[in-house]
Design a protein around this motif. Structure first.
Motif, PDB file in Angstrom:
ATOM      1  N   PHE A   1       0.838  -1.205   0.000  1.00 20.13           N
ATOM      2  CA  PHE A   1       0.000   0.000   0.000  1.00 20.13           C
ATOM      3  C   PHE A   1       0.871   1.253   0.000  1.00 20.13           C
TER       4      PHE A   1
ATOM      5  N   ALA B   1      -3.105   2.914  -9.421  1.00 11.98           N
ATOM      6  CA  ALA B   1      -3.589   2.213  -8.231  1.00 11.98           C
ATOM      7  C   ALA B   1      -3.812   3.169  -7.069  1.00 11.98           C
TER       8      ALA B   1
ATOM      9  N   ALA C   1      -7.465   3.686  -5.390  1.00 10.51           N
ATOM     10  CA  ALA C   1      -7.644   3.495  -3.950  1.00 10.51           C
ATOM     11  C   ALA C   1      -8.337   4.692  -3.325  1.00 10.51           C
TER      12      ALA C   1
ATOM     13  N   ALA D   1     -13.747   4.054   3.337  1.00 12.20           N
ATOM     14  CA  ALA D   1     -13.708   2.996   2.338  1.00 12.20           C
ATOM     15  C   ALA D   1     -15.143   2.701   1.909  1.00 12.20           C
TER      16      ALA D   1
ATOM     17  N   PHE E   1     -13.240  -6.427  -2.341  1.00 15.56           N
ATOM     18  CA  PHE E   1     -12.738  -5.229  -3.038  1.00 15.56           C
ATOM     19  C   PHE E   1     -12.837  -3.987  -2.158  1.00 15.56           C
TER      20      PHE E   1
ATOM     21  N   SER F   1     -11.084  -1.301  -1.114  1.00 16.75           N
ATOM     22  CA  SER F   1      -9.883  -0.500  -1.332  1.00 16.75           C
ATOM     23  C   SER F   1      -9.571   0.316  -0.084  1.00 16.75           C
TER      24      SER F   1
ATOM     25  N   TRP G   1      -5.278  -9.834  -1.036  1.00 10.36           N
ATOM     26  CA  TRP G   1      -5.146  -9.041  -2.272  1.00 10.36           C
ATOM     27  C   TRP G   1      -3.818  -9.342  -2.946  1.00 10.36           C
TER      28      TRP G   1
ATOM     29  N   MET H   1      -3.508  -3.172 -10.422  1.00  9.48           N
ATOM     30  CA  MET H   1      -4.059  -2.324  -9.360  1.00  9.48           C
ATOM     31  C   MET H   1      -3.682  -2.866  -7.980  1.00  9.48           C
TER      32      MET H   1
ATOM     33  N   THR I   1      -3.760  -0.754  -4.522  1.00 11.48           N
ATOM     34  CA  THR I   1      -5.029  -0.399  -3.877  1.00 11.48           C
ATOM     35  C   THR I   1      -5.245  -1.183  -2.593  1.00 11.48           C
ATOM     36  N   GLN I   2      -4.614  -2.378  -2.532  1.00  4.72           N
ATOM     37  CA  GLN I   2      -4.788  -3.270  -1.385  1.00  4.72           C
ATOM     38  C   GLN I   2      -6.277  -3.395  -1.017  1.00  4.72           C
ATOM     39  N   SER I   3      -7.043  -3.822  -2.010  1.00  7.22           N
ATOM     40  CA  SER I   3      -8.496  -3.928  -1.857  1.00  7.22           C
ATOM     41  C   SER I   3      -8.885  -5.266  -1.234  1.00  7.22           C
TER      42      SER I   3
ATOM     43  N   HIS J   1     -15.419  -3.384 -12.223  1.00  6.79           N
ATOM     44  CA  HIS J   1     -16.186  -2.412 -11.442  1.00  6.79           C
ATOM     45  C   HIS J   1     -17.636  -2.396 -11.913  1.00  6.79           C
TER      46      HIS J   1
END
Length: 384
Positions: free
Chosen positions: A31, A76, A80, A116, A151, A153, A192, A197, A200-202, A364
């Motif tokens: 991240f 990314a 995020a 978030a 997801f 993010s 993740w 991407m 983004t650490q989604s 998305h």
């Protein structure tokens, strides 16, 4: 009359720092904490908060323009922070129309809370119109949530989560409760590890009794499509700002294509490829496609700001914008990859990273199938 210069919070030095960090975060699947710190210091997370509540009061058009610039520097990072901006922009749109139910989002964002967006669920193709997450009434107008959101993010850093779940306590009249929770009663899964991407650490978020008190519940709606102003504000902010990110990726791809054409030299002709008619055609095709996507994003954002009358076709316009922009960006990145030659295929090349990042756009909401169904209904009428 001269057009007023659009406001910005992102100066060139900030964007250059963020751009320089992007390759490492992609390679290490980490991240971008320093990026977030820079954006917070610039006041960017308060950009959409109205000035009377402590923010910069950016319009949706201004915010979309900023996101295209940030995405060109680091896709990314832009995606995020996009999820925080979506939640805040949604609340700002409602606030502008005199609806104060989401004002706590705005005051929290002004105070430095990081939002978030916790709505997506595995296998839930109804997206916002139903939920597999259980919402249990607390008896005082609030809810406790039990379920798993995917997801999410900003997973390592968020302090507030906008989420929702289904309350079946009255089986004859189920409702969807939308509210905001803190990290208490939640757990982040370290899951993740994706194609693109990555920064983004989604990660997925497990809700295990996460509580939204009554003053943080801003909508209770019946399942299924609805005409509530909250639904429109959320769709408008989400689809436009997501599209802005992918327009930014396309912008950077055009820059990389131009740089490659000017740098590479043909052994056959002895001239750089910017003089080759086939390469010039490809670069022109990429630039033309990007120009259209960027202008469309800004135009529809302006329509939202000005409350233009698209009538029953508003949702068709929004989902169509997202799908077209993503597909355009994919095509532009593909052209940039071709212009760059074999070097573009190397793991460390920037256009290689853009090629992987841009693919996230197809996942998305709204996806192609949902968008086509919405648009078909808007022009042909409902089935049956």
């Amino acid at each position: 009359m001269a057009t007023p210069r659009r406001r910005t919070l992102l100066d060139d030095d900030l964007l250059a720092r963020i751009h320089a960090r992007a390759p490492q975060h992609d390679a290490e699947n980490t991240f971008p904490h320093a990026d977030l710190a820079d954006l917070v210091a610039a006041g960017y997370l308060r950009a959409a908060v109205p000035t009377d509540l402590g923010g910069a009061g950016f319009t949706l058009e201004e915010l979309a323009a900023e996101q295209t610039r940030l995405a060109a520097a680091a896709p990314a990072t832009a995606l995020a922070v996009n999820m925080h901006l979506v939640v805040v922009a949604m609340a700002a749109l409602l606030h502008a129309d005199g609806d104060a139910r989401t004002d706590p989002i705005l005051t929290d964002a002004a105070a430095g809370e990081v939002f978030a967006f916790g709505n997506s669920e595995a296998g839930n193709d109804l997206v916002m119109f139903d939920s597999g997450t259980r919402a249990e009434p607390d008896g005082e107008g609030g809810y406790r949530y039990h379920g798993t959101k995917i997801f999410t993010s900003l997973a390592p850093v968020w302090t507030r989560l906008a989420t929702f779940g289904r309350d079946d306590s009255d089986p004859d009249r189920p409702v969807l409760a939308h509210g905001v929770v803190t990290r208490e009663g939640t757990r982040t899964l370290e899951d993740w590890d994706t194609l693109g991407m990555r920064a983004t650490q989604s990660c997925s978020t497990v809700l295990d009794g996460a509580h939204a008190p009554a003053d943080r519940i801003y909508r209770v709606l019946a399942p299924g499509p609805n005409a509530d102003s909250f639904t429109f504000a959320l769709f408008a902010a989400f689809e436009i700002l997501v599209a802005a990110v992918y327009a930014g990726i396309a912008a950077r791809a055009v820059e990389l294509a131009v740089a490659s054409a000017r740098r590479r030299t043909s052994r056959r002709t002895g001239t750089t490829y910017d003089a080759d008619p086939d390469i010039r055609w490809k670069v022109a095709e990429a630039a033309m496609a990007h120009d259209g996507a960027r202008l469309e994003v800004l135009a529809l954002a302006r329509d939202v700001d000005e409350r233009a009358d698209h009538g029953a076709r508003w949702f068709a316009q929004l989902v169509g914008l997202k799908v077209r922009t993503v597909e355009t960006a994919r095509g532009v990145v593909d052209l940039a990859l071709r212009v760059g030659g074999g070097a573009s295929y190397a793991a460390g090349s920037e256009v290689n990273r853009l090629y992987r990042d841009v693919l996230a756009g197809i996942f998305h909401p709204s996806d192609e199938e949902s968008a086509h169904s919405t648009i078909a209904t808007s022009v042909l009428g409902p089935l049956g």
